[in-house]
Motif scaffolding. Sequence first.
Motif, PDB file in Angstrom:
ATOM      1  N   GLN A  68       0.824  -1.207   0.000  1.00 45.59           N
ATOM      2  CA  GLN A  68       0.000   0.000   0.000  1.00 45.59           C
ATOM      3  C   GLN A  68       0.862   1.262   0.000  1.00 45.59           C
ATOM      4  O   GLN A  68       0.574   2.229  -0.702  1.00 45.59           O
ATOM      5  CB  GLN A  68      -0.951   0.013   1.206  1.00 45.59           C
ATOM      6  N   THR A  69       1.953   1.255   0.757  1.00 46.49           N
ATOM      7  CA  THR A  69       2.860   2.403   0.793  1.00 46.49           C
ATOM      8  C   THR A  69       3.480   2.627  -0.580  1.00 46.49           C
ATOM      9  O   THR A  69       3.575   3.764  -1.054  1.00 46.49           O
ATOM     10  CB  THR A  69       3.961   2.188   1.851  1.00 46.49           C
ATOM     11  N   LEU A  70       3.913   1.539  -1.224  1.00 42.81           N
ATOM     12  CA  LEU A  70       4.483   1.641  -2.568  1.00 42.81           C
ATOM     13  C   LEU A  70       3.445   2.168  -3.559  1.00 42.81           C
ATOM     14  O   LEU A  70       3.746   3.037  -4.387  1.00 42.81           O
ATOM     15  CB  LEU A  70       5.027   0.288  -3.025  1.00 42.81           C
ATOM     16  N   GLU A  71       2.233   1.640  -3.464  1.00 40.73           N
ATOM     17  CA  GLU A  71       1.148   2.063  -4.356  1.00 40.73           C
ATOM     18  C   GLU A  71       0.855   3.554  -4.181  1.00 40.73           C
ATOM     19  O   GLU A  71       0.695   4.282  -5.170  1.00 40.73           O
ATOM     20  CB  GLU A  71      -0.109   1.238  -4.062  1.00 40.73           C
ATOM     21  N   ASN A  72       0.820   4.021  -2.949  1.00 40.64           N
ATOM     22  CA  ASN A  72       0.537   5.426  -2.675  1.00 40.64           C
ATOM     23  C   ASN A  72       1.605   6.353  -3.238  1.00 40.64           C
ATOM     24  O   ASN A  72       1.299   7.430  -3.740  1.00 40.64           O
ATOM     25  CB  ASN A  72       0.389   5.674  -1.170  1.00 40.64           C
TER      26      ASN A  72
END
Length: 96
Positions: A68-72
């Motif tokens: 999720q952090t990478l996606e954001n």
Amino acid sequence: MPRGNAHLSKVHYQGKDEDFVIMVESIKAVQDWKNDRSIPLAQVVSGFKIFVTHKHGAQNAHDAASKQTLENEFGTHNEDECMIKILEGGTLQETE
């Protein structure tokens, strides 16, 4: 990855919400890759793991980056694509 008294090379990328760090084989390996993209990432990146520092800079504790952090930050959770963006936009650092 270096052991003992060897140098530790990494790339620090300051994102919008997090700082990201990836370990690399050497500063020279990253510079060579930037000049010749046919060099496989496996010869540049050490360990294929992306870390976050929770905005505490490259020298502090590192935790694994969540999908999720990478996606954001990068618009994808594909770690290869994220590593390329970090290599392209990050700062090379070497420590002893």
